[in-house]
Write an enzyme that holds these catalytic residues in place. Structure first.
Site, mmCIF file in Angstrom:
data_model
loop_
_atom_site.group_PDB
_atom_site.id
_atom_site.type_symbol
_atom_site.label_atom_id
_atom_site.label_comp_id
_atom_site.label_asym_id
_atom_site.label_seq_id
_atom_site.Cartn_x
_atom_site.Cartn_y
_atom_site.Cartn_z
ATOM 1 N NE ARG A 134 3.826 39.682 18.454
ATOM 2 C CZ ARG A 134 3.582 40.983 18.337
ATOM 3 N NH1 ARG A 134 2.533 41.515 18.908
ATOM 4 N NH2 ARG A 134 4.415 41.756 17.671
ATOM 5 C CB SER B 152 1.052 43.252 22.108
ATOM 6 O OG SER B 152 0.448 43.785 23.207
ATOM 7 C CD GLU C 228 -0.565 41.637 34.705
ATOM 8 O OE1 GLU C 228 -0.477 41.970 35.916
ATOM 9 O OE2 GLU C 228 -0.589 42.477 33.780
ATOM 10 C CG PHE D 194 3.847 40.814 32.995
ATOM 11 C CD1 PHE D 194 4.960 41.217 33.736
ATOM 12 C CD2 PHE D 194 3.531 41.514 31.852
ATOM 13 C CE1 PHE D 194 5.719 42.315 33.331
ATOM 14 C CE2 PHE D 194 4.286 42.611 31.442
ATOM 15 C CZ PHE D 194 5.386 43.009 32.181
ATOM 16 C CG HIS E 44 5.969 40.312 23.771
ATOM 17 N ND1 HIS E 44 5.038 39.879 22.855
ATOM 18 C CD2 HIS E 44 6.062 41.653 23.611
ATOM 19 C CE1 HIS E 44 4.585 40.920 22.171
ATOM 20 N NE2 HIS E 44 5.190 42.005 22.600
ATOM 21 C CG ASP F 4 9.258 46.755 25.261
ATOM 22 O OD1 ASP F 4 9.353 47.991 25.166
ATOM 23 O OD2 ASP F 4 8.248 46.112 24.937
ATOM 24 N NE ARG G 282 7.510 43.839 20.563
ATOM 25 C CZ ARG G 282 7.845 44.626 19.551
ATOM 26 N NH1 ARG G 282 8.767 44.242 18.700
ATOM 27 N NH2 ARG G 282 7.262 45.800 19.398
#
Ligand SMILES: Cc1ncc(C[n+]2csc(CCOP(=O)(O)OP(=O)(O)O)c2C)c(N)n1
Ligand SMILES: [Mg+2]
Lengths: 343, 303
Positions: A36, A63, A84, A109, A135, A143, A193
């Site tokens: 990322r 993030s 979103e 999402f 992610h 998570d 991530r």
């Protein structure tokens, strides 16, 4: 207008281009870096190169690492908040007006929460929207299942007009982000991530729509995307010690798919193992299999997540537990070789 | 009625050459033509929606022949206003407005929903020139318009943005995400128009999933709320002018309408949301509208 134009959306010629195949051998200790971060760095650079670049985020600036762009180009950075579906369509409106919007949120999402918006507003209109799904995969870790996006490939590649890139490391994510900005059409970029091994270098060739042979081999081909490219290269070392010569292909562009390269690997090596940090249904393995069964049938094994949700844990633990390691690729290679017809 | 003085109107005309600014009487006549188009194209296709297109015909005519600054010969004219129907199912009125305004020949209306025409059941950017963003999944259009307005803001472009929504559509959560966004960024070039016909597929909006008090909902989301009789042309024009004059907030016009307006047996009946009139019903409707299927289809096919 009564005739329906059948246009192959996948690439054919690309892999016939003269290319300097990267020949990648890993050192014992590999540098670790987040994919990322490649996305975030590329956006900050792109902002300078092209005033049409606009970045949208759904309350995940750091993030998704778009905060560097936000600092440099506040007037072209749009905070959408936690919405979103709204963000996907706002990006569509920006693209309709000639902007090149990149939206950033978690892949879970981007792909599922706003799938209808991606399908109707973005893809059906063929708008130049770039979707950054951070992610992706089980390696998201603690998570847990809700945040471990593992359905993205099957969702995105089934939608007409969509393209998709799953880069393998920091540099490839950087290059993919730059490349998709230059491609006119909707693209989904998937990245992860965690810090992951940097297997490519700044100079390693990258072309949107073209798979890269990262290491040559004769007995089988391991076709991988994302962080599994590293695992594939490690698996190749183990196999080499057993006297098996495995080719490793980095198939970063899931769509349009480099069918010619897949066919060539099937013909030249006679067996294929795919490896992806994604559900087995409709993912990279499925995409490759669609080509193999139609072009040149060879035995295949699919290393993937087998129809189950993820869970909390350390990324490394989860990669082990879900069978997404070099040793799992080696085991799949052994199975596929056992099924390979003897010459 | 209109807050613009003659002098500022002249100034505006110079800056917005694609704005027709027709007077109310002429618009009412055009709205009648549009209703005739709608019934004729639905009768020909024998598929499609009647109710919403008829309730949208008057403010639709006001938008296309008075308000918006566009050049149908150049749908991508950089100076254009952006218009978008979030209610993709009202294609009969959308295509009629587009054809009457000159985006494509009127005869294309006779190929509504046909395999060999461009006029898809729901608007498609890929198929119809002038459709900028495809629609058909309710609740997405206001977000699209927010994106367009943000692009205008980034470019410091005076583009106005018009979004037509349904009242049943207000039940979609995404609309309220977009409402929050537009107010947060004070997108005052954005004007939403709600076809408040009080009906949706399964019945009365208030019975299916109540949306009242809709004005207060939008007001509490920090929008400038304007109400008008959606079938009274001077009232519609005043509402559009008020929206244009309002600064610092996006505006929403609650256009109070009647589903199926203009055809007596369709009026206020939700059963007409999604079905076309049969040919004998169409003849009866066209008679009420002062023409016949033969005459009106001939007009369309001749152009
Ligand atoms: C997301 C979505 N859900 C459901 C539908 C099916 N649908 C089409 S029109 C409609 C009713 C819309 O009601 P309203 O906005 O009041 O429009 P009107 O019936 O007045 O034309 C529904 C449920 C759809 N097109 N999109
Ligand atoms: Mg309604």
């Amino acid at each position: 207008m009564a005739t329906i134009e059948i246009k192959p959306t996948d690439t054919e010629g690309a892999s016939n281009d003269p290319r300097a195949d990267a020949s990648i051998t890993l050192p014992d200790k590999v540098e670790m870096k987040k994919t990322r971060e490649g996305f975030g760095r590329a956006l900050a650079d792109l902002g300078e190169q092209d005033p049409r670049i606009v970045v949208l985020v759904g309350d995940l600036s750091e993030s998704t690492m778009v905060h560097w762009f936000a600092e440099k180009f506040p007037e072209r950075f749009i905070q959408v908040g936690i919405a979103e579906q709204n963000m996907m369509c706002i990006a569509g409106g920006l693209a309709a007006m000639g902007k090149i919007p990149f939206l950033a949120t978690y892949g879970a999402f981007a792909s599922c929460r706003s799938a209808d918006q991606m399908r109707v507003t973005v893809a059906y209109s063929n708008l130049n929207v770039k979707i950054g799904g951070a992610h992706g995969g089980i390696s998201v870790g603690p998570d847990g299942a809700t945040h471990q996006a593992m359905e993205e490939i099957s969702i995105v590649r089934s939608i007409p007009n969509m393209s998709m890139v799953v880069p393998c490391d920091f540099w490839e994510t950087y290059k993919a982000t730059i490349a998709v900005a230059k491609h006119n059409g909707p693209v989904y970029l998937r990245f992860g991530r965690e810090d992951v091994p940097v297997v490519t270098q700044k100079e390693t060739p990258f072309a949107f729509g073209r798979g890269e042979v990262f290491a040559e081999g004769r007995d089988l081909t391991i076709i991988a995307c994302g962080v599994m490219v590293y695992e594939a290269l490690r698996a190749r070392e183990t196999l080499a010690a057993q006297g098996v010569s495995a080719r490793v292909v980095d198939l970063h562009t899931i769509k349009p798919l480099d069918r010619a390269l897949i066919e060539r690997c099937a013909r030249e090596t006679g067996a294929i193992v795919t490896a992806e940090e994604h559900q087995v249904h409709g993912g990279l393995g499925g995409a490759v299999a669609e080509v193999v069964v139609q072009r040149h049938v060879v035995p295949m094994e699919l290393v993937a997540v087998h129809d189950r949700f993820g869970q909390s844990g350390k990324p490394a633990e989860l990669m082990d537990a879900f069978g997404l390691r070099a040793k799992d690729i080696v085991a799949a290679a052994e199975r596929v070789l056992a099924r390979k017809p003897k010459r | 009625m209109s807050p613009t003085t003659p002098a500022s109107a002249a100034l505006e005309a110079a800056h917005r050459p694609g704005r027709l600014a027709w007077p109310a009487e002429q618009l009412a006549a055009k709205a009648l033509d549009i209703r005739r188009d709608i019934i004729t194209l639905l009768a020909k296709a024998q598929t499609g929606h009647s109710g919403g297109p008829l309730s949208s015909a008057d403010f639709g005519a006001a938008l296309f022949f008075h308000e918006i600054n566009v050049d149908p010969a150049r749908p991508d004219w950089p100076e254009r206003d952006f218009w978008h129907f979030s209610i993709g199912h009202v294609t009969p009125v959308i295509y009629s407005l587009m054809a009457e305004r000159g985006y494509f020949p009127l005869k294309d209306l006779m190929k509504f929903r046909a395999f060999d025409g461009h006029a898809q059941g729901h608007p498609s950017r890929h198929d119809t020139p002038g459709i900028e963003v495809s629609a058909g999944s309710l609740g997405q259009g206001l977000s699209v318009c927010c994106g367009v307005a943000m692009a205008a803001r980034i470019d410091k472009h005076p583009r106005r943005v018009y979004c037509v929504m349904g009242d049943g559509e207000q039940q979609e959560g995404q609309i309220w995400e977009a409402a929050m966004f537009a107010a947060h960024y004070r997108l005052d070039q954005l004007c939403a128009v709600i076809d408040y016909n009080r009906k949706q597929i399964d019945g009365d909006v208030q019975d299916i999933m109540g949306i009242k008090p809709l004005d207060q909902k939008w007001r509490s989301f920090n929008w400038n709320v304007i109400e008008c009789d959606g079938h009274a042309m001077p009232d519609i024009l005043a509402a559009l002018a008020a929206a244009r004059a309002h600064k610092g907030q996006p505006s929403v016009i609650l256009a109070h309408t009647v589903m199926g307006q203009g055809v007596s047996y369709m009026a206020d009946d939700f059963h007409w949301h999604g079905k076309p009139p049969k040919m004998d019903q169409a003849e009866a409707a066209l008679k009420e509208l002062g023409t016949s299927y033969a005459d009106w289809s001939a007009r369309l096919l001749a152009n």
